[in-house]
Design a protein around this motif. Structure first.
Motif, PDB file in Angstrom:
ATOM      1  N   LEU A 176       0.899  -1.188   0.072  1.00  0.00           N
ATOM      2  CA  LEU A 176      -0.025   0.022  -0.120  1.00  0.00           C
ATOM      3  C   LEU A 176       1.005   1.220   0.078  1.00  0.00           C
ATOM      4  N   VAL A 177       2.031   1.307   0.686  1.00  0.00           N
ATOM      5  CA  VAL A 177       2.760   2.319   0.719  1.00  0.00           C
ATOM      6  C   VAL A 177       3.497   2.584  -0.514  1.00  0.00           C
ATOM      7  N   LEU A 178       3.916   1.590  -1.142  1.00  0.00           N
ATOM      8  CA  LEU A 178       4.558   1.745  -2.275  1.00  0.00           C
ATOM      9  C   LEU A 178       3.964   2.110  -3.505  1.00  0.00           C
ATOM     10  N   PHE A 179       2.708   1.546  -3.622  1.00  0.00           N
ATOM     11  CA  PHE A 179       1.893   1.744  -4.943  1.00  0.00           C
ATOM     12  C   PHE A 179       0.815   2.716  -4.591  1.00  0.00           C
ATOM     13  N   GLY A 180       0.466   3.003  -3.564  1.00  0.00           N
ATOM     14  CA  GLY A 180      -0.702   3.915  -3.022  1.00  0.00           C
ATOM     15  C   GLY A 180      -1.893   3.443  -3.294  1.00  0.00           C
ATOM     16  N   ARG A 181      -2.896   3.919  -2.547  1.00  0.00           N
ATOM     17  CA  ARG A 181      -4.231   3.407  -2.867  1.00  0.00           C
ATOM     18  C   ARG A 181      -5.042   3.552  -4.063  1.00  0.00           C
ATOM     19  N   GLY A 182      -4.634   4.662  -4.785  1.00  0.00           N
ATOM     20  CA  GLY A 182      -5.529   4.976  -6.038  1.00  0.00           C
ATOM     21  C   GLY A 182      -4.755   3.841  -7.245  1.00  0.00           C
ATOM     22  N   LYS A 183      -3.543   3.442  -7.062  1.00  0.00           N
ATOM     23  CA  LYS A 183      -3.069   2.632  -7.823  1.00  0.00           C
ATOM     24  C   LYS A 183      -3.433   1.124  -7.687  1.00  0.00           C
ATOM     25  N   ILE A 184      -3.544   0.776  -6.574  1.00  0.00           N
ATOM     26  CA  ILE A 184      -4.120  -0.703  -6.197  1.00  0.00           C
ATOM     27  C   ILE A 184      -5.578  -0.715  -6.576  1.00  0.00           C
ATOM     28  N   SER A 185      -6.276   0.396  -6.297  1.00  0.00           N
ATOM     29  CA  SER A 185      -7.789   0.452  -6.878  1.00  0.00           C
ATOM     30  C   SER A 185      -7.963   0.213  -8.181  1.00  0.00           C
ATOM     31  N   SER A 186      -7.019   0.716  -8.744  1.00  0.00           N
ATOM     32  CA  SER A 186      -7.405   0.682 -10.364  1.00  0.00           C
ATOM     33  C   SER A 186      -6.811  -0.586 -10.874  1.00  0.00           C
ATOM     34  N   LEU A 187      -5.974  -1.075 -10.285  1.00  0.00           N
ATOM     35  CA  LEU A 187      -5.443  -2.411 -10.539  1.00  0.00           C
ATOM     36  C   LEU A 187      -6.599  -3.562 -10.443  1.00  0.00           C
ATOM     37  N   MET A 188      -7.015  -3.407  -9.080  1.00  0.00           N
ATOM     38  CA  MET A 188      -8.018  -4.452  -8.708  1.00  0.00           C
ATOM     39  C   MET A 188      -9.286  -4.490  -9.746  1.00  0.00           C
ATOM     40  N   GLY A 189      -9.702  -3.110 -10.298  1.00  0.00           N
ATOM     41  CA  GLY A 189     -10.506  -2.923 -11.131  1.00  0.00           C
ATOM     42  C   GLY A 189     -10.360  -3.675 -12.323  1.00  0.00           C
ATOM     43  N   GLU A 190      -9.135  -3.439 -12.768  1.00  0.00           N
ATOM     44  CA  GLU A 190      -8.750  -4.207 -14.208  1.00  0.00           C
ATOM     45  C   GLU A 190      -8.693  -5.713 -13.791  1.00  0.00           C
ATOM     46  N   VAL A 191      -8.351  -6.183 -12.509  1.00  0.00           N
ATOM     47  CA  VAL A 191      -8.465  -7.701 -12.364  1.00  0.00           C
ATOM     48  C   VAL A 191      -9.878  -7.980 -12.401  1.00  0.00           C
ATOM     49  N   GLY A 192     -10.687  -7.363 -11.820  1.00  0.00           N
ATOM     50  CA  GLY A 192     -12.093  -7.811 -11.951  1.00  0.00           C
ATOM     51  C   GLY A 192     -12.542  -7.737 -13.031  1.00  0.00           C
TER      52      GLY A 192
END
Length: 71
Positions: free
Chosen positions: A18-34
């Motif tokens: 979470l610290v390395l990538f940030g909340r926004g990047k992880i959120s968008s990544l999970m959206g793409e995975v979905g």
């Protein structure tokens, strides 16, 4: 090796990610995975329906060709 991580280790890994990538990047990544999972499920469903339709077409007419000509 992975059997010894435990809950505290997993939480530490999650915080570091979470610290390395940030909340926004992880959120968008999970959206793409979905979206990818949804597309995969749709593809599997379409493929299954296509196979079933082909099998249904083959099962419709089982009369030998010679018998069709006589009728």
């Amino acid at each position: 090796m992975l059997n010894n991580i435990g809950l505290p280790g997993l939480l530490l890994i999650a915080v570091v990610v979470l610290v390395l990538f940030g909340r926004g990047k992880i959120s968008s990544l999970m959206g793409e995975v979905g979206k990818g999972i949804t597309a995969f499920k749709k593809g599997v469903k379409d493929g299954t329906e296509e196979i079933e339709a082909d099998q249904a077409d083959l099962a419709k007419d089982v009369t030998p060709k010679e018998d069709k000509d006589k009728a």
